[in-house]
Design a protein around this motif. Sequence first.
Motif, PDB file in Angstrom:
ATOM      1  N   PRO A  35     -22.732   1.822  -8.395  1.00 45.12           N
ATOM      2  CA  PRO A  35     -23.709   0.720  -8.411  1.00 45.12           C
ATOM      3  C   PRO A  35     -25.060   1.174  -8.949  1.00 45.12           C
ATOM      4  CG  PRO A  35     -22.607   0.873  -6.279  1.00 45.12           C
ATOM      5  CD  PRO A  35     -22.238   2.104  -7.039  1.00 45.12           C
ATOM      6  N   LEU A  36     -25.810   0.190  -9.462  1.00 41.86           N
ATOM      7  CA  LEU A  36     -27.159   0.473  -9.942  1.00 41.86           C
ATOM      8  C   LEU A  36     -28.083   0.881  -8.806  1.00 41.86           C
ATOM      9  CD1 LEU A  36     -27.504  -2.469 -12.485  1.00 41.86           C
ATOM     10  CD2 LEU A  36     -27.049  -0.061 -12.994  1.00 41.86           C
ATOM     11  N   SER A  37     -27.723   0.535  -7.584  1.00 47.87           N
ATOM     12  CA  SER A  37     -28.412   1.033  -6.392  1.00 47.87           C
ATOM     13  C   SER A  37     -27.401   1.051  -5.265  1.00 47.87           C
ATOM     14  CB  SER A  37     -29.601   0.150  -6.019  1.00 47.87           C
ATOM     15  OG  SER A  37     -29.161  -1.122  -5.583  1.00 47.87           O
ATOM     16  N   GLU A  38     -27.690   1.810  -4.215  1.00 47.51           N
ATOM     17  CA  GLU A  38     -26.766   1.891  -3.090  1.00 47.51           C
ATOM     18  C   GLU A  38     -27.504   1.604  -1.792  1.00 47.51           C
ATOM     19  OE1 GLU A  38     -23.727   4.697  -2.652  1.00 47.51           O
ATOM     20  OE2 GLU A  38     -23.646   5.239  -4.754  1.00 47.51           O
ATOM     21  N   PRO A  39     -26.751   1.317  -0.711  1.00 43.40           N
ATOM     22  CA  PRO A  39     -27.416   1.019   0.563  1.00 43.40           C
ATOM     23  C   PRO A  39     -28.212   2.205   1.088  1.00 43.40           C
ATOM     24  CG  PRO A  39     -25.031   1.201   0.840  1.00 43.40           C
ATOM     25  CD  PRO A  39     -25.296   1.230  -0.622  1.00 43.40           C
ATOM     26  N   ASP A  40     -29.189   1.899   1.931  1.00 44.43           N
ATOM     27  CA  ASP A  40     -30.013   2.917   2.605  1.00 44.43           C
ATOM     28  C   ASP A  40     -30.930   3.677   1.644  1.00 44.43           C
ATOM     29  OD1 ASP A  40     -28.705   2.252   5.006  1.00 44.43           O
ATOM     30  OD2 ASP A  40     -27.107   3.677   4.571  1.00 44.43           O
ATOM     31  N   GLY A  41     -31.113   3.153   0.423  1.00 49.37           N
ATOM     32  CA  GLY A  41     -32.060   3.765  -0.501  1.00 49.37           C
ATOM     33  C   GLY A  41     -31.666   5.133  -1.000  1.00 49.37           C
ATOM     34  N   ARG A  42     -30.379   5.461  -0.949  1.00 48.73           N
ATOM     35  CA  ARG A  42     -29.952   6.778  -1.415  1.00 48.73           C
ATOM     36  C   ARG A  42     -30.132   6.907  -2.923  1.00 48.73           C
ATOM     37  NH1 ARG A  42     -24.062   6.959   0.806  1.00 48.73           N
ATOM     38  NH2 ARG A  42     -24.350   4.698   0.877  1.00 48.73           N
ATOM     39  N   ASP A  43     -30.446   8.105  -3.362  1.00 51.86           N
ATOM     40  CA  ASP A  43     -30.749   8.372  -4.769  1.00 51.86           C
ATOM     41  C   ASP A  43     -29.457   8.731  -5.481  1.00 51.86           C
ATOM     42  OD1 ASP A  43     -32.045   8.803  -7.125  1.00 51.86           O
ATOM     43  OD2 ASP A  43     -32.787  10.789  -6.593  1.00 51.86           O
ATOM     44  N   THR A  44     -28.707   7.710  -5.920  1.00 45.78           N
ATOM     45  CA  THR A  44     -27.413   7.961  -6.529  1.00 45.78           C
ATOM     46  C   THR A  44     -27.333   7.482  -7.973  1.00 45.78           C
ATOM     47  OG1 THR A  44     -26.601   5.857  -5.650  1.00 45.78           O
ATOM     48  CG2 THR A  44     -26.213   7.835  -4.316  1.00 45.78           C
ATOM     49  N   PHE A  45     -28.406   6.874  -8.491  1.00 49.57           N
ATOM     50  CA  PHE A  45     -28.409   6.406  -9.877  1.00 49.57           C
ATOM     51  C   PHE A  45     -29.745   6.781 -10.516  1.00 49.57           C
ATOM     52  CE2 PHE A  45     -28.153   3.756 -13.564  1.00 49.57           C
ATOM     53  CZ  PHE A  45     -26.793   3.527 -13.760  1.00 49.57           C
ATOM     54  N   ARG A  46     -29.684   7.354 -11.711  1.00 45.50           N
ATOM     55  CA  ARG A  46     -30.899   7.833 -12.369  1.00 45.50           C
ATOM     56  C   ARG A  46     -31.783   6.651 -12.755  1.00 45.50           C
ATOM     57  NH1 ARG A  46     -29.983  12.503 -16.696  1.00 45.50           N
ATOM     58  NH2 ARG A  46     -29.080  10.800 -17.935  1.00 45.50           N
ATOM     59  N   ASP A  47     -32.985   6.637 -12.212  1.00 44.67           N
ATOM     60  CA  ASP A  47     -33.872   5.476 -12.367  1.00 44.67           C
ATOM     61  C   ASP A  47     -34.169   5.159 -13.821  1.00 44.67           C
ATOM     62  OD1 ASP A  47     -33.910   5.339  -9.639  1.00 44.67           O
ATOM     63  OD2 ASP A  47     -35.917   6.190  -9.403  1.00 44.67           O
ATOM     64  N   TRP A  65     -25.817 -29.059  14.440  1.00 45.84           N
ATOM     65  CA  TRP A  65     -25.733 -27.788  13.737  1.00 45.84           C
ATOM     66  C   TRP A  65     -27.023 -26.991  13.947  1.00 45.84           C
ATOM     67  CZ3 TRP A  65     -21.359 -26.010  11.685  1.00 45.84           C
ATOM     68  CH2 TRP A  65     -20.360 -26.922  11.313  1.00 45.84           C
ATOM     69  N   LYS A  66     -26.877 -25.670  14.111  1.00 43.24           N
ATOM     70  CA  LYS A  66     -28.024 -24.776  14.260  1.00 43.24           C
ATOM     71  C   LYS A  66     -27.886 -23.612  13.287  1.00 43.24           C
ATOM     72  CE  LYS A  66     -28.923 -25.685  19.169  1.00 43.24           C
ATOM     73  NZ  LYS A  66     -29.093 -25.057  20.502  1.00 43.24           N
ATOM     74  N   GLU A  67     -29.033 -23.114  12.826  1.00 43.29           N
ATOM     75  CA  GLU A  67     -29.014 -21.961  11.936  1.00 43.29           C
ATOM     76  C   GLU A  67     -28.704 -20.688  12.704  1.00 43.29           C
ATOM     77  OE1 GLU A  67     -32.299 -21.335   9.391  1.00 43.29           O
ATOM     78  OE2 GLU A  67     -32.341 -23.379   8.614  1.00 43.29           O
ATOM     79  N   MET A  68     -27.892 -19.840  12.104  1.00 40.38           N
ATOM     80  CA  MET A  68     -27.651 -18.513  12.662  1.00 40.38           C
ATOM     81  C   MET A  68     -28.680 -17.553  12.076  1.00 40.38           C
ATOM     82  SD  MET A  68     -23.488 -18.264  12.789  1.00 40.38           S
ATOM     83  CE  MET A  68     -23.490 -17.194  14.233  1.00 40.38           C
ATOM     84  N   GLN A  69     -28.941 -16.485  12.790  1.00 39.46           N
ATOM     85  CA  GLN A  69     -29.938 -15.506  12.375  1.00 39.46           C
ATOM     86  C   GLN A  69     -29.281 -14.410  11.542  1.00 39.46           C
ATOM     87  OE1 GLN A  69     -31.667 -13.314  15.598  1.00 39.46           O
ATOM     88  NE2 GLN A  69     -33.122 -12.211  14.291  1.00 39.46           N
ATOM     89  N   TYR A  70     -29.830 -14.174  10.344  1.00 36.50           N
ATOM     90  CA  TYR A  70     -29.343 -13.073   9.521  1.00 36.50           C
ATOM     91  C   TYR A  70     -29.803 -11.753  10.126  1.00 36.50           C
ATOM     92  CZ  TYR A  70     -28.871  -9.788   5.652  1.00 36.50           C
ATOM     93  OH  TYR A  70     -28.553  -8.692   4.891  1.00 36.50           O
ATOM     94  N   ILE A  71     -28.895 -10.815  10.266  1.00 34.40           N
ATOM     95  CA  ILE A  71     -29.225  -9.492  10.791  1.00 34.40           C
ATOM     96  C   ILE A  71     -28.496  -8.441   9.965  1.00 34.40           C
ATOM     97  CG2 ILE A  71     -29.644 -10.273  13.170  1.00 34.40           C
ATOM     98  CD1 ILE A  71     -26.829  -9.288  13.877  1.00 34.40           C
ATOM     99  N   GLU A  72     -29.018  -7.234   9.969  1.00 33.83           N
ATOM    100  CA  GLU A  72     -28.296  -6.101   9.404  1.00 33.83           C
ATOM    101  C   GLU A  72     -27.916  -5.193  10.561  1.00 33.83           C
ATOM    102  OE1 GLU A  72     -30.149  -4.168   6.116  1.00 33.83           O
ATOM    103  OE2 GLU A  72     -30.479  -6.040   5.003  1.00 33.83           O
ATOM    104  N   GLU A  84     -24.474  -5.936   5.476  1.00 36.48           N
ATOM    105  CA  GLU A  84     -25.528  -6.720   4.853  1.00 36.48           C
ATOM    106  C   GLU A  84     -25.130  -8.185   4.700  1.00 36.48           C
ATOM    107  OE1 GLU A  84     -27.235  -5.027   1.343  1.00 36.48           O
ATOM    108  OE2 GLU A  84     -27.235  -2.990   2.154  1.00 36.48           O
ATOM    109  N   HIS A  85     -24.079  -8.594   5.419  1.00 34.82           N
ATOM    110  CA  HIS A  85     -23.676 -10.012   5.387  1.00 34.82           C
ATOM    111  C   HIS A  85     -23.206 -10.437   6.782  1.00 34.82           C
ATOM    112  CE1 HIS A  85     -19.928  -7.816   4.515  1.00 34.82           C
ATOM    113  NE2 HIS A  85     -20.536  -7.368   3.423  1.00 34.82           N
ATOM    114  N   LEU A  86     -24.133 -10.260   7.746  1.00 33.57           N
ATOM    115  CA  LEU A  86     -23.834 -10.535   9.146  1.00 33.57           C
ATOM    116  C   LEU A  86     -24.873 -11.497   9.720  1.00 33.57           C
ATOM    117  CD1 LEU A  86     -21.798  -9.540  11.379  1.00 33.57           C
ATOM    118  CD2 LEU A  86     -23.574  -7.923  12.072  1.00 33.57           C
ATOM    119  N   TRP A  87     -24.390 -12.451  10.521  1.00 34.27           N
ATOM    120  CA  TRP A  87     -25.270 -13.426  11.167  1.00 34.27           C
ATOM    121  C   TRP A  87     -24.945 -13.499  12.653  1.00 34.27           C
ATOM    122  CZ3 TRP A  87     -24.098 -13.544   6.155  1.00 34.27           C
ATOM    123  CH2 TRP A  87     -25.080 -13.954   5.244  1.00 34.27           C
ATOM    124  N   ARG A  88     -25.966 -13.906  13.446  1.00 28.43           N
ATOM    125  CA  ARG A  88     -25.786 -13.976  14.901  1.00 28.43           C
ATOM    126  C   ARG A  88     -26.323 -15.306  15.435  1.00 28.43           C
ATOM    127  NH1 ARG A  88     -28.154 -13.387  19.835  1.00 28.43           N
ATOM    128  NH2 ARG A  88     -27.016 -12.153  21.395  1.00 28.43           N
TER     129      ARG A  88
END
Length: 529
Positions: free
Chosen positions: A288-300, A443-450, A482-486
């Motif tokens: 990927p052009l970027s990865e989770p947690d800000g890891r340095d895996t692609f040359r900017d 209907w009620k909105e669910m809260q987005y969480i990570e 990164e696609h979880l709701w509560r």
Amino acid sequence: MIKHIISGVCLLGIFSVSAQNLAVGTVFEDSNQNGEMDSGEKGIEKVAVTNGKEVVLTNSKGKYELPLSKDMIISVIKPSGYRVATNTDNLPQFFYIHKPEGSPKLKFPGVKSTGEIPKSVDFALIPSEEKEDFTALIFGDPQPYTQEEVDYFADGIVAEVEGIENVPFGLSLGDLVGNDLDLFNPYIKAVKNVGISWYNLLGNHDINFDVENDTLSDETYEAHFGPANYAFNYGKVHFLVLDDVLYPDPRDGKGYLGGFREDQLQFIENDLKHVPKDHLIVIALHIPLSEPDGRDTFRDEDRDRLFQLLEDFPNTLSLSAHTHIQRQGFFGKEEGWQQDNSHHHYNVGTTSGDWYSGKLDENNVPISTMRDGTPKGYAFINFNGNDYNIDYKVAGKPADYQMEVFAPKVVAKGRRTKAGIYVNFFMGTEDDEVLYRIDEWEWKEMQYIEDYDPSYVEMVYEWDLAEELMPGRRSSNPIRSEHLWRGSIPTKLETGEHDIEIKATDMFGKTHTTRSSYRLAEPLEEVIN
């Protein structure tokens, strides 16, 4: 005319050996589909042909010429309205490998010596009706390390799409195998059964590790699949398939890094010069052009250069795999994107899931749910002109299975609880709307969480709590999804079963629904009193 097969590639128009410094040939309309330019068959003008760096257009007679080197692959960039022939394994034959001395001696063999360049390297194109609305099938990381895992891939993924209709081609986004390049052929035989033309991409587990230069890391891949960098058109979509694995890592010579060599960036630049600005550009990568947690895996600087080359194309999408999770990424000007509208990067869930781990299903195939709670599966990208939308298909489940709901089975009536209703919306993004309601109330909105998906946490730790060994292999530890709701659980209702209904709308405006339930019971001390 003689037709030779070298490294599985059909070489057309071979007349005599030439010592020229140019590769020349003709792109022609193969009306009778015999692979040869017969009398009456005409060349096709303005078709792009590349040597992996330079890109030229054929002239009015379909002829081209390109600079020649001792290690290169010439490929035609298929225009819309045509198709290329496939070999018996359904691999598209759009290239000619030129390696007079063959690949260097490696642990896994590369290309055998091809001899001198033919006098004319011709490419046959077959007229084909291509609709502007079509669907492509996308696989992430099959990545088998053993023949047994090839069988898991074949039984758990390929068998489900075997004989698929109304899908003109598929694409695997790298890690076709897991380091053992002798498994390329078993992988090819497995994917052949899908029954459609199949493109491939090189991943970090598909490379020759016993090399000192990145340009040689794809020798075995080339012998089986052709160029690691290529392009083709379908409808109003231009696909750029790129090797973004730099090996060895240019920073320290150890491991690998995501990015591009200068010759690859020149190929991208030269290729895009011949693409209409209103077409959709799809960049297919492994890392990927970027990865989770800000890891340095692609040359900017390579990502910035890519974004600069795309700045005049308002319609873009990039694809990757590699992470064994599923994510939607969006790049804006702060991340180097040059346009007002953000760039969408889809990190596709994998066909191997969590590396073939977890319990075995009814077919003795690992369920292999990924660490973010996304089940293993594959994607359908639906194109309409220069627009697109995406469907993720969970392997072994109905097409409408787009969410997993976690809720307590029983909760004390009238009491506060820190328990919640969790929804893992597999294709979700932070900006999506996810709603829930209880017993058809409002209907009620669910809260987005990570956070960790509790459904996956429960699945993993079942292995640790079991008193006997279970068939299969323990899944990896969970990571934040990164696609979880509560949503909270209403407890001031009548005792008994209560229905939970979920409604989620994705980034493409598609609405998905699912249901679950929980039970309210009188607190035990109240029953005792």
